[in-house]
Design a protein around this motif. Sequence first.
Motif, PDB file in Angstrom:
ATOM      1  N   LYS A  47      -0.210   0.943  -0.580  1.00 46.46           N
ATOM      2  CA  LYS A  47       0.797   1.286   0.436  1.00 46.46           C
ATOM      3  C   LYS A  47       1.631   0.054   0.817  1.00 46.46           C
ATOM      4  CE  LYS A  47       0.911   2.713   5.234  1.00 46.46           C
ATOM      5  NZ  LYS A  47       0.103   3.057   6.384  1.00 46.46           N
ATOM      6  N   ASP A  48       0.964  -1.104   1.008  1.00 50.44           N
ATOM      7  CA  ASP A  48       1.687  -2.340   1.341  1.00 50.44           C
ATOM      8  C   ASP A  48       2.648  -2.730   0.222  1.00 50.44           C
ATOM      9  OD1 ASP A  48       0.512  -2.682   3.833  1.00 50.44           O
ATOM     10  OD2 ASP A  48      -1.104  -3.944   3.049  1.00 50.44           O
ATOM     11  N   TRP A  49       2.181  -2.652  -1.021  1.00 47.13           N
ATOM     12  CA  TRP A  49       3.018  -3.021  -2.155  1.00 47.13           C
ATOM     13  C   TRP A  49       4.215  -2.088  -2.295  1.00 47.13           C
ATOM     14  CZ3 TRP A  49       3.518  -7.150  -5.097  1.00 47.13           C
ATOM     15  CH2 TRP A  49       2.487  -8.079  -5.104  1.00 47.13           C
ATOM     16  N   LEU A  50       3.993  -0.809  -2.139  1.00 50.06           N
ATOM     17  CA  LEU A  50       5.099   0.138  -2.260  1.00 50.06           C
ATOM     18  C   LEU A  50       6.123  -0.067  -1.159  1.00 50.06           C
ATOM     19  CD1 LEU A  50       3.190   3.368  -3.318  1.00 50.06           C
ATOM     20  CD2 LEU A  50       4.591   1.861  -4.752  1.00 50.06           C
ATOM     21  N   VAL A  52       6.776  -2.929   0.334  1.00 49.56           N
ATOM     22  CA  VAL A  52       7.511  -4.160   0.020  1.00 49.56           C
ATOM     23  C   VAL A  52       8.504  -3.914  -1.111  1.00 49.56           C
ATOM     24  CG1 VAL A  52       7.259  -6.493  -0.922  1.00 49.56           C
ATOM     25  CG2 VAL A  52       5.756  -5.734   0.909  1.00 49.56           C
ATOM     26  N   LEU A  53       8.112  -3.153  -2.113  1.00 54.05           N
ATOM     27  CA  LEU A  53       9.051  -2.847  -3.199  1.00 54.05           C
ATOM     28  C   LEU A  53      10.239  -2.048  -2.668  1.00 54.05           C
ATOM     29  CD1 LEU A  53       6.607  -2.048  -6.140  1.00 54.05           C
ATOM     30  CD2 LEU A  53       8.030  -4.076  -5.844  1.00 54.05           C
ATOM     31  N   GLY A  54       9.989  -1.158  -1.722  1.00 50.85           N
ATOM     32  CA  GLY A  54      11.092  -0.433  -1.077  1.00 50.85           C
ATOM     33  C   GLY A  54      12.000  -1.376  -0.311  1.00 50.85           C
ATOM     34  N   GLU A  55      11.407  -2.371   0.358  1.00 51.35           N
ATOM     35  CA  GLU A  55      12.203  -3.359   1.086  1.00 51.35           C
ATOM     36  C   GLU A  55      13.060  -4.182   0.130  1.00 51.35           C
ATOM     37  OE1 GLU A  55       9.431  -5.620   3.407  1.00 51.35           O
ATOM     38  OE2 GLU A  55       9.007  -3.952   4.760  1.00 51.35           O
ATOM     39  N   ILE A  56      12.536  -4.467  -1.057  1.00 50.05           N
ATOM     40  CA  ILE A  56      13.315  -5.206  -2.058  1.00 50.05           C
ATOM     41  C   ILE A  56      14.526  -4.381  -2.489  1.00 50.05           C
ATOM     42  CG2 ILE A  56      13.303  -6.042  -4.450  1.00 50.05           C
ATOM     43  CD1 ILE A  56      10.402  -6.953  -3.960  1.00 50.05           C
ATOM     44  N   THR A  90      -1.721 -10.665   2.582  1.00 45.97           N
ATOM     45  CA  THR A  90      -2.314 -11.544   1.580  1.00 45.97           C
ATOM     46  C   THR A  90      -1.264 -12.578   1.186  1.00 45.97           C
ATOM     47  OG1 THR A  90      -1.560 -10.156  -0.234  1.00 45.97           O
ATOM     48  CG2 THR A  90      -3.744  -9.665   0.697  1.00 45.97           C
ATOM     49  N   SER A  91      -1.691 -13.576   0.432  1.00 47.13           N
ATOM     50  CA  SER A  91      -0.741 -14.624   0.030  1.00 47.13           C
ATOM     51  C   SER A  91       0.386 -14.051  -0.827  1.00 47.13           C
ATOM     52  CB  SER A  91      -1.470 -15.752  -0.706  1.00 47.13           C
ATOM     53  OG  SER A  91      -2.124 -15.257  -1.850  1.00 47.13           O
ATOM     54  N   GLY A  92       0.097 -13.061  -1.653  1.00 42.49           N
ATOM     55  CA  GLY A  92       1.141 -12.440  -2.481  1.00 42.49           C
ATOM     56  C   GLY A  92       2.174 -11.702  -1.640  1.00 42.49           C
ATOM     57  N   LEU A  93       1.721 -11.001  -0.624  1.00 44.16           N
ATOM     58  CA  LEU A  93       2.645 -10.281   0.244  1.00 44.16           C
ATOM     59  C   LEU A  93       3.419 -11.242   1.147  1.00 44.16           C
ATOM     60  CD1 LEU A  93       0.469  -7.165   1.131  1.00 44.16           C
ATOM     61  CD2 LEU A  93       2.424  -7.267  -0.420  1.00 44.16           C
ATOM     62  N   ILE A  94       2.789 -12.344   1.550  1.00 45.95           N
ATOM     63  CA  ILE A  94       3.508 -13.357   2.329  1.00 45.95           C
ATOM     64  C   ILE A  94       4.614 -13.962   1.471  1.00 45.95           C
ATOM     65  CG2 ILE A  94       3.304 -15.666   3.362  1.00 45.95           C
ATOM     66  CD1 ILE A  94       0.555 -14.754   4.441  1.00 45.95           C
ATOM     67  N   LEU A  96       6.219 -12.459  -0.926  1.00 45.38           N
ATOM     68  CA  LEU A  96       7.289 -11.463  -1.000  1.00 45.38           C
ATOM     69  C   LEU A  96       8.092 -11.400   0.297  1.00 45.38           C
ATOM     70  CD1 LEU A  96       5.727  -8.491  -2.947  1.00 45.38           C
ATOM     71  CD2 LEU A  96       7.606  -9.961  -3.630  1.00 45.38           C
ATOM     72  N   ASP A  97       7.419 -11.537   1.437  1.00 42.27           N
ATOM     73  CA  ASP A  97       8.143 -11.568   2.715  1.00 42.27           C
ATOM     74  C   ASP A  97       9.119 -12.736   2.744  1.00 42.27           C
ATOM     75  OD1 ASP A  97       6.812  -9.353   3.698  1.00 42.27           O
ATOM     76  OD2 ASP A  97       5.358 -10.523   4.857  1.00 42.27           O
ATOM     77  N   ILE A  98       8.656 -13.904   2.343  1.00 39.98           N
ATOM     78  CA  ILE A  98       9.517 -15.095   2.324  1.00 39.98           C
ATOM     79  C   ILE A  98      10.665 -14.896   1.339  1.00 39.98           C
ATOM     80  CG2 ILE A  98       9.592 -17.541   1.689  1.00 39.98           C
ATOM     81  CD1 ILE A  98       6.706 -17.725   2.833  1.00 39.98           C
ATOM     82  N   PHE A  99      10.370 -14.320   0.181  1.00 45.75           N
ATOM     83  CA  PHE A  99      11.403 -14.039  -0.815  1.00 45.75           C
ATOM     84  C   PHE A  99      12.460 -13.101  -0.241  1.00 45.75           C
ATOM     85  CE2 PHE A  99      13.029 -11.320  -4.227  1.00 45.75           C
ATOM     86  CZ  PHE A  99      13.586 -12.279  -5.054  1.00 45.75           C
ATOM     87  N   LEU A 100      12.036 -12.050   0.436  1.00 48.13           N
ATOM     88  CA  LEU A 100      12.975 -11.086   1.006  1.00 48.13           C
ATOM     89  C   LEU A 100      13.838 -11.704   2.099  1.00 48.13           C
ATOM     90  CD1 LEU A 100      10.849  -7.843   1.191  1.00 48.13           C
ATOM     91  CD2 LEU A 100      12.972  -8.163  -0.059  1.00 48.13           C
ATOM     92  N   ILE A 101      13.230 -12.503   2.959  1.00 49.60           N
ATOM     93  CA  ILE A 101      14.003 -13.148   4.031  1.00 49.60           C
ATOM     94  C   ILE A 101      15.036 -14.097   3.426  1.00 49.60           C
ATOM     95  CG2 ILE A 101      13.888 -14.763   5.973  1.00 49.60           C
ATOM     96  CD1 ILE A 101      11.071 -13.548   6.565  1.00 49.60           C
TER      97      ILE A 101
END
Length: 129
Positions: A47-50, A52-56, A90-94, A96-101
């Motif tokens: 759910k978290d990954w999906l 984040v992919l939607g946010e991308i 998790t570090s991977g999701l963090i 992705l958050d930094i990448f998106l910002i």
Amino acid sequence: MVGHLNLILRLTIWFLLTADFSWPNIIIGVIIAFFLPGRQKAPESLKDWLRVLGEIMVAIPQAYKEAFEIILRPHKHEEITMERVKPGRTSGLIFLDIFLITFTPKTIVLKYHEDGWYEVHLVRRRKKA
């Protein structure tokens, strides 16, 4: 399933960085994606990954919109804000958050604080008083 999402994420970042969809670049991207070292296994929900992919997918047109806004109406006001990291990241999701910002032209993460905050530089139009 999360392993497949890691591969897709790596390839997506590769294509965003190179902006080249030629066969040689696709092959190089796949090879690099497979040979990049893995990270420690951490429980990540699909759910978290999906989400984040939607946010991308939303961030890509948002980046173009912001770029045109900056071109047509220059933004001269800068500020630094602190944004809280979402709980349980998790570090991977963090990453992705930094990448998106940072992906959008008006924002960039200056620093990630281990206590759960992002230091974000923003460019804005000055609000009329």
